[in-house]
Design an enzyme around this catalytic site. Structure first.
Site, PDB file in Angstrom:
ATOM      1  CE  LYS A  25      13.355 -13.181   6.867  1.00 36.52           C
ATOM      2  NZ  LYS A  25      13.894 -12.030   6.138  1.00 36.52           N
TER       3      LYS A  25
HETATM    4  P1  NAD Z   1       7.505  -4.101  10.007  1.00 39.60           P
HETATM    5  O1  NAD Z   1       6.906  -5.049  10.971  1.00 39.60           O
HETATM    6  O2  NAD Z   1       8.342  -2.978  10.509  1.00 39.60           O
HETATM    7  O3  NAD Z   1       6.348  -3.459   9.095  1.00 39.60           O
HETATM    8  C1  NAD Z   1       5.396  -4.177   8.387  1.00 39.60           C
HETATM    9  C2  NAD Z   1       4.280  -3.216   8.015  1.00 39.60           C
HETATM   10  O4  NAD Z   1       3.356  -3.854   7.150  1.00 39.60           O
HETATM   11  C3  NAD Z   1       3.473  -2.710   9.218  1.00 39.60           C
HETATM   12  O5  NAD Z   1       3.203  -1.346   9.040  1.00 39.60           O
HETATM   13  C4  NAD Z   1       2.163  -3.529   9.131  1.00 39.60           C
HETATM   14  O6  NAD Z   1       1.098  -2.867   9.717  1.00 39.60           O
HETATM   15  C5  NAD Z   1       2.027  -3.605   7.629  1.00 39.60           C
HETATM   16  N1  NAD Z   1       1.161  -4.670   7.138  1.00 39.60           N
HETATM   17  C6  NAD Z   1       1.044  -5.954   7.554  1.00 39.60           C
HETATM   18  N2  NAD Z   1       0.135  -6.583   6.806  1.00 39.60           N
HETATM   19  C7  NAD Z   1      -0.338  -5.698   5.911  1.00 39.60           C
HETATM   20  C8  NAD Z   1      -1.277  -5.743   4.850  1.00 39.60           C
HETATM   21  N3  NAD Z   1      -1.923  -6.848   4.548  1.00 39.60           N
HETATM   22  N4  NAD Z   1      -1.477  -4.610   4.150  1.00 39.60           N
HETATM   23  C9  NAD Z   1      -0.807  -3.495   4.415  1.00 39.60           C
HETATM   24  N5  NAD Z   1       0.096  -3.380   5.382  1.00 39.60           N
HETATM   25  C10 NAD Z   1       0.316  -4.475   6.119  1.00 39.60           C
HETATM   26  O7  NAD Z   1       8.301  -4.982   8.951  1.00 39.60           O
HETATM   27  P2  NAD Z   1       9.472  -4.544   7.955  1.00 39.60           P
HETATM   28  O8  NAD Z   1      10.743  -4.862   8.605  1.00 39.60           O
HETATM   29  O9  NAD Z   1       9.193  -3.188   7.433  1.00 39.60           O
HETATM   30  O10 NAD Z   1       9.273  -5.613   6.789  1.00 39.60           O
HETATM   31  C11 NAD Z   1       8.327  -5.448   5.715  1.00 39.60           C
HETATM   32  C12 NAD Z   1       8.725  -6.340   4.557  1.00 39.60           C
HETATM   33  O11 NAD Z   1      10.052  -6.004   4.145  1.00 39.60           O
HETATM   34  C13 NAD Z   1       8.763  -7.845   4.843  1.00 39.60           C
HETATM   35  O12 NAD Z   1       8.424  -8.547   3.674  1.00 39.60           O
HETATM   36  C14 NAD Z   1      10.206  -8.091   5.178  1.00 39.60           C
HETATM   37  O13 NAD Z   1      10.596  -9.443   4.992  1.00 39.60           O
HETATM   38  C15 NAD Z   1      10.862  -7.160   4.173  1.00 39.60           C
HETATM   39  N6  NAD Z   1      12.248  -6.772   4.482  1.00 39.60           N
HETATM   40  C16 NAD Z   1      12.572  -6.156   5.654  1.00 39.60           C
HETATM   41  C17 NAD Z   1      13.884  -5.768   5.869  1.00 39.60           C
HETATM   42  C18 NAD Z   1      14.306  -5.010   7.100  1.00 39.60           C
HETATM   43  O14 NAD Z   1      15.470  -4.582   7.150  1.00 39.60           O
HETATM   44  N7  NAD Z   1      13.440  -4.779   8.080  1.00 39.60           N
HETATM   45  C19 NAD Z   1      14.864  -6.041   4.916  1.00 39.60           C
HETATM   46  C20 NAD Z   1      14.503  -6.652   3.734  1.00 39.60           C
HETATM   47  C21 NAD Z   1      13.180  -7.016   3.521  1.00 39.60           C
END
Ligand code: NAD
Length: 423
Positions: free
Chosen positions: A113
């Protein structure tokens, strides 16, 4: 007026959470002490402090990290996060979770990461490009299509991946699309990658609901976090016939017990920058959102959303972890006692790394598949992983997280024992 929610970071340290989950599962396995200890450490950690030229002519120093947890099963794979609260311990935890996630899905990768302490929402495109190209150069001593392949995470997107791919390629003197995944299609990205994590969440939510006897057609769904993972999970759950009743982002949440159309919310977010103020829905705080009456809760924001404090008040029967580490070990215990089923992150959000793997394979072969082929393969792998984890959990009489961890740790430790300890 939109509601600004004060965001508090979890008190729980993500690295301690990851270690506690690891030891909980490792207790079920006959691991030699040295092997267990080896798996509890990140293999290598890089901290970089680097300058970035800002639009006003000033130079600012940023701090970034890249951690490799394990290289036992193959090159390391894991996203890059841009967020003001990034810490080395958070990146360590996310790297370890990547090792287990890849192992559960049967992918030939170890876990990694990366992260940069910055607020991308307050930076211009030009500043973000400067930051990305410099960070990519700094971590290029670890990165490569055969050694370490980054992908998007919170605060990064396909454009950021394109800058990383271009920077690495410029240093090499030729294009190396396989150095990063989650790229735009035009430069070697994969069909279906953008939706992959949310699609995977929908698939395991559907299988989990089937297992628990919750009819999907009537299921009320709440999604925390409306970014890449949460927004796609929300509209695919809606397409599958479920009723999405509440969603949120960092500014707050919206709720309508009669249901909301997530695609319309996505349009609204694109225009206004947030889900709040969506017409025809009540405003709720992120704390209230998690405790709404619903059947399926999909936390898709950051770590530590479900804690010992709110776990007793959660009404969902099924929690599908779109985010990494949204449930603390203390909350896990409470949910288990209350009969709430948690489909753990290392299974629930593995759709992203699975299609990243497909993207990498396509780039290495310069031979590309259709979206239909990608989605079919993803469907097959997610369903297979879900039932393998269920089988292990039933065999050991443990929750799904521990079941998934047992499978993952067994796979990595078997490979480690077979390779042997060098020299
Ligand atoms: P992103 O930046 O696209 O979206 C994150 C979202 O969470 C945004 O809408 C933000 O406003 C919101 N957010 C932040 N803090 C918040 C809170 N306290 N309460 C409510 N909403 C809040 O990120 P993403 O890529 O969607 O990732 C989200 C999660 O999924 C993370 O934990 C990431 O590690 C995990 N993840 C992402 C992927 C991927 O392919 N993008 C894959 C596996 C896991």
């Amino acid at each position: 007026m939109s509601q600004e929610t004060v965001l508090t970071r979890p008190k729980e340290d993500p690295w301690e959470m990851a270690l506690e989950q690891f030891h909980r599962a490792a207790d079920y396995l006959p691991l030699k002490r040295g092997i267990r200890e080896f798996l509890a450490y990140p293999k290598r950690e890089l901290t970089v402090n680097f300058p970035v030229k800002m639009d006003d002519g000033s130079v600012r120093i940023f701090t970034g990290y890249r951690v490799h947890h394990s290289t036992v099963l193959g090159p390391t794979k894991g996203g890059i996060r841009y967020h003001p609260d990034v810490t080395l311990n958070e990146v360590r935890a996310l790297a370890m979770w990547m090792t287990w996630k890849c192992a559960v899905a049967g992918l030939p990768y170890g876990g990694a990461k990366g992260g940069v302490v910055c607020d991308p929402k307050k930076m211009s495109m030009n500043e973000l490009e400067n930051l990305t190209r410099r960070y990519a150069t700094e971590i290029s001593i670890l990165m490569g299509p055969e050694s370490d392949i980054p992908a998007p995470d919170v605060g990064t997107n396909p454009q950021v991946m394109a800058w990383i791919m271009d920077t690495y390629s410029m240093h090499r003197g030729y294009s190396v699309p396989a150095v990063v995944t989650g790229k735009p299609i035009s430069i070697g990205g994969s069909q279906g990658r953008f939706e992959a994590t949310g699609r995977g969440c929908m698939i395991v939510a559907r299988e989990g609901a089937k297992y628990l006897g919750i009819p999907l057609q009537e299921a009320r769904v709440v999604v925390q976090g409306f970014g890449n993972v949460g927004s796609v999970a929300a509209y695919l759950m809606h397409d599958a016939g479920a009723k999405v009743i509440a969603v949120s982002d960092s500014r707050g949440g919206i709720y309508n017990p009669k249901g909301i159309d997530p695609r319309q919310v996505l349009d609204h977010k694109r225009k206004t920058g947030s889900v709040v103020d969506f017409p025809g829905a009540d405003v709720v705080t992120n704390e209230e959102l998690l405790e709404l009456p619903c059947d399926i809760l999909i936390p898709s924001a950051l770590e530590g959303a479900i804690t010992g404090a709110n776990a007793p008040k959660i009404k969902a029967k099924l929690i599908v972890e779109g985010a990494n580490g949204p449930t603390t070990p203390e909350a896990d215990e409470i949910l288990k006692e209350r009969g709430v089923t948690v489909i753990p992150d290392i299974l629930a959000n593995s759709g992203g790394v699975i299609v990243s793997y497909f993207e990498w394979v396509q780039d290495l072969q310069s031979f590309f598949w259709t979206e239909e082929e990608i989605n079919q393969r993803l469907e097959r792998l997610m369903v297979q992983s879900f039932y393998h984890v269920l089988e292990t959990a039933e065999k050991y009489k443990v929750d799904l997280r521990t079941g998934a961890m047992i499978r993952a740790i067994s796979r990595v430790s078997d490979a480690l024992m077979t390779r042997g300890i060098y020299p």
